[in-house]
Scaffold this motif. Structure first.
Motif, PDB file in Angstrom:
ATOM      1  N   VAL A  51      43.031  62.565  52.825  1.00 58.72           N
ATOM      2  CA  VAL A  51      44.088  61.909  52.051  1.00 58.72           C
ATOM      3  C   VAL A  51      45.294  61.672  52.948  1.00 58.72           C
ATOM      4  N   TRP A  52      45.685  60.425  53.049  1.00 55.18           N
ATOM      5  CA  TRP A  52      46.805  59.955  53.859  1.00 55.18           C
ATOM      6  C   TRP A  52      47.949  59.718  52.878  1.00 55.18           C
ATOM      7  N   ASN A  53      48.737  60.773  52.642  1.00 53.88           N
ATOM      8  CA  ASN A  53      49.751  60.774  51.587  1.00 53.88           C
ATOM      9  C   ASN A  53      51.052  60.206  52.159  1.00 53.88           C
ATOM     10  N   VAL A  54      51.385  58.993  51.791  1.00 58.28           N
ATOM     11  CA  VAL A  54      52.419  58.210  52.470  1.00 58.28           C
ATOM     12  C   VAL A  54      53.783  58.360  51.796  1.00 58.28           C
ATOM     13  N   GLU A  55      54.776  58.673  52.599  1.00 57.60           N
ATOM     14  CA  GLU A  55      56.164  58.549  52.178  1.00 57.60           C
ATOM     15  C   GLU A  55      56.732  57.269  52.771  1.00 57.60           C
ATOM     16  N   TYR A  56      57.738  56.709  52.109  1.00 54.73           N
ATOM     17  CA  TYR A  56      58.335  55.450  52.536  1.00 54.73           C
ATOM     18  C   TYR A  56      59.781  55.428  52.061  1.00 54.73           C
ATOM     19  N   ARG A  57      60.580  54.578  52.687  1.00 53.56           N
ATOM     20  CA  ARG A  57      61.993  54.502  52.295  1.00 53.56           C
ATOM     21  C   ARG A  57      62.118  53.909  50.894  1.00 53.56           C
ATOM     22  N   ARG A  58      62.959  54.572  50.089  1.00 53.76           N
ATOM     23  CA  ARG A  58      63.148  54.189  48.693  1.00 53.76           C
ATOM     24  C   ARG A  58      64.612  53.892  48.425  1.00 53.76           C
ATOM     25  N   LEU A  59      64.867  53.203  47.319  1.00 53.31           N
ATOM     26  CA  LEU A  59      66.230  52.832  46.963  1.00 53.31           C
ATOM     27  C   LEU A  59      67.110  54.072  46.918  1.00 53.31           C
ATOM     28  N   GLY A  60      68.235  53.985  47.600  1.00 51.52           N
ATOM     29  CA  GLY A  60      69.094  55.135  47.804  1.00 51.52           C
ATOM     30  C   GLY A  60      69.088  55.594  49.244  1.00 51.52           C
ATOM     31  N   GLU A  61      68.172  55.056  50.046  1.00 51.27           N
ATOM     32  CA  GLU A  61      68.084  55.385  51.468  1.00 51.27           C
ATOM     33  C   GLU A  61      68.389  54.144  52.302  1.00 51.27           C
ATOM     34  N   PRO A  62      68.988  54.306  53.473  1.00 53.77           N
ATOM     35  CA  PRO A  62      69.219  53.164  54.355  1.00 53.77           C
ATOM     36  C   PRO A  62      67.906  52.477  54.716  1.00 53.77           C
ATOM     37  N   GLY A  63      67.915  51.153  54.630  1.00 55.16           N
ATOM     38  CA  GLY A  63      66.735  50.379  55.013  1.00 55.16           C
ATOM     39  C   GLY A  63      65.700  50.189  53.938  1.00 55.16           C
ATOM     40  N   ALA A  64      65.922  50.753  52.751  1.00 56.16           N
ATOM     41  CA  ALA A  64      64.946  50.621  51.674  1.00 56.16           C
ATOM     42  C   ALA A  64      65.007  49.238  51.051  1.00 56.16           C
ATOM     43  N   GLY A  65      63.979  48.886  50.307  1.00 50.36           N
ATOM     44  CA  GLY A  65      63.897  47.570  49.690  1.00 50.36           C
ATOM     45  C   GLY A  65      63.168  46.600  50.596  1.00 50.36           C
ATOM     46  N   TYR A  66      63.591  45.344  50.559  1.00 54.82           N
ATOM     47  CA  TYR A  66      62.964  44.306  51.368  1.00 54.82           C
ATOM     48  C   TYR A  66      63.775  44.104  52.647  1.00 54.82           C
ATOM     49  N   PRO A  67      63.149  44.174  53.822  1.00 55.28           N
ATOM     50  CA  PRO A  67      61.704  44.331  54.039  1.00 55.28           C
ATOM     51  C   PRO A  67      61.266  45.774  54.305  1.00 55.28           C
ATOM     52  N   GLY A  68      62.238  46.726  54.383  1.00 54.00           N
ATOM     53  CA  GLY A  68      61.953  48.051  54.916  1.00 54.00           C
ATOM     54  C   GLY A  68      60.854  48.817  54.216  1.00 54.00           C
ATOM     55  N   THR A  69      60.868  48.867  52.884  1.00 52.42           N
ATOM     56  CA  THR A  69      59.857  49.636  52.159  1.00 52.42           C
ATOM     57  C   THR A  69      58.457  49.105  52.453  1.00 52.42           C
ATOM     58  N   PHE A  70      58.314  47.805  52.459  1.00 50.22           N
ATOM     59  CA  PHE A  70      57.006  47.196  52.711  1.00 50.22           C
ATOM     60  C   PHE A  70      56.584  47.383  54.165  1.00 50.22           C
ATOM     61  N   GLN A  71      57.519  47.270  55.075  1.00 54.67           N
ATOM     62  CA  GLN A  71      57.214  47.514  56.485  1.00 54.67           C
ATOM     63  C   GLN A  71      56.774  48.958  56.704  1.00 54.67           C
ATOM     64  N   ASP A  72      57.367  49.885  55.951  1.00 55.81           N
ATOM     65  CA  ASP A  72      56.968  51.284  56.068  1.00 55.81           C
ATOM     66  C   ASP A  72      55.515  51.475  55.643  1.00 55.81           C
ATOM     67  N   VAL A  73      55.157  50.914  54.510  1.00 54.22           N
ATOM     68  CA  VAL A  73      53.781  51.056  54.022  1.00 54.22           C
ATOM     69  C   VAL A  73      52.803  50.459  55.031  1.00 54.22           C
ATOM     70  N   ALA A  74      53.135  49.289  55.561  1.00 53.93           N
ATOM     71  CA  ALA A  74      52.262  48.650  56.543  1.00 53.93           C
ATOM     72  C   ALA A  74      52.127  49.503  57.802  1.00 53.93           C
ATOM     73  N   ALA A  75      53.243  50.021  58.291  1.00 55.92           N
ATOM     74  CA  ALA A  75      53.206  50.835  59.507  1.00 55.92           C
ATOM     75  C   ALA A  75      52.429  52.128  59.295  1.00 55.92           C
TER      76      ALA A  75
END
Length: 292
Positions: free
Chosen positions: A95-119
């Protein structure tokens, strides 16, 4: 053919018929299970993955797990999915349990959250040889907001090269399983926002034109099998939302299915002690059997 239940798994424990759907507190208060390994894929505090490994040398099939929480930092994330991650590992899945930037954190939203999931997904290629991971058998499993991201992760190979979310040669996904997630951000965004707030997608995307590379329905067909799972009493994403999305997926030429779990609400599907989770775990095993 649409399914309203998984035979056998849904008939566990007759007492469930009298159980109330779990509240948010039951989801948030789950005990955290420590992973086998923590891997960083970026410099931000949230750019981490927890790896839960089954016994044996592998190679093991991989579940990419994406937590929900309205894309917001306030709802935590990894602690609430660690229990089901550990349960899946006991069943033989890495199981590859992924954390990613969320609203309330610098860089979250577009494009950061999606770039995190991709990376995070593409990092699997680097880790697979030494971690015993089978990249021929990878499925995404996401809950609520994470259900959207699980569908998007399986569709991102369809992104145009001029999109800020584009990455060359993205890791391909064999199946995408969305637990109470959303596949059509435009057509169903108002439903999701009733629970998560009317400002959710404006904060996440900023510009409605960005729906073109963030809404899974806009990226169809993907060539990936989709399973939409909903509790019958889900107040956030009711079963009709999954049915509507599956119709669009099929119309685009892809394979898709709806599974509705009786007596379950929005959170039952991600708490490992529930009959709803047992049904989900069996569904995950079924989908991997298709990938052999």
């Amino acid at each position: 053919m649409l399914r309203w239940a998984l035979a056998g798994a849904l008939l566990l424990a007759g007492g469930m018929a009298e159980a109330e759907p779990l509240p948010l507190a039951a989801y948030m208060e789950q005990p955290r299970v420590q992973p086998d390994t923590v891997i960083r894929y970026g410099e931000a505090p949230s750019q981490v993955v927890e790896l839960f490994s089954p016994r044996g040398p592998g190679p093991h099939p991989v579940v990419v797990l994406l937590h929900g929480g309205c894309y917001r930092q306030a709802f935590e994330g990894l602690p609430q999915t660690s229990g089901i991650a550990a349960d899946l590992a006991r069943r033989g899945f890495a199981v590859w349990n992924v954390e990613y930037r969320r609203l309330g954190e610098p860089g979250a939203g577009y494009p950061g959250t999606f770039q995190d999931v991709a990376a995070a997904l593409d990092r699997l290629r680097d880790e697979a040889p030494r971690r015993g991971l089978d990249l021929r058998r990878v499925a995404t499993l996401g809950h609520s907001a994470g259900g959207h991201l699980a569908l998007w992760a399986a569709a991102r190979h369809r992104l145009p090269e001029d999109s800020p979310l584009y990455r060359p040669d993205p890791l391909r996904i064999g199946a995408a399983i969305s637990l109470a997630g959303i596949g059509d951000l435009d057509g169903q965004g108002d439903v999701f926002s009733r629970a998560c707030g009317a400002d959710t997608f404006p904060q996440m995307l900023g510009d409605p034109r960005r729906l073109a590379d963030t809404s899974p329905v806009a990226l169809l067909p993907t060539g990936t099998r989709t399973v939409m799972v909903h509790g019958a009493y889900d107040h956030v994403m009711p079963p009709f939302t999954g049915l509507e999305y599956v119709r669009k997926v099929r119309a685009a030429g892809d394979t898709a299915e709806v599974v509705t779990l009786p007596e379950a609400g929005h959170f039952d599907v991600v708490v490992p002690t529930t009959a709803a989770w047992s049904a989900v775990a069996e569904l995950v095993a079924r989908e991997f059997a298709r990938l052999r």
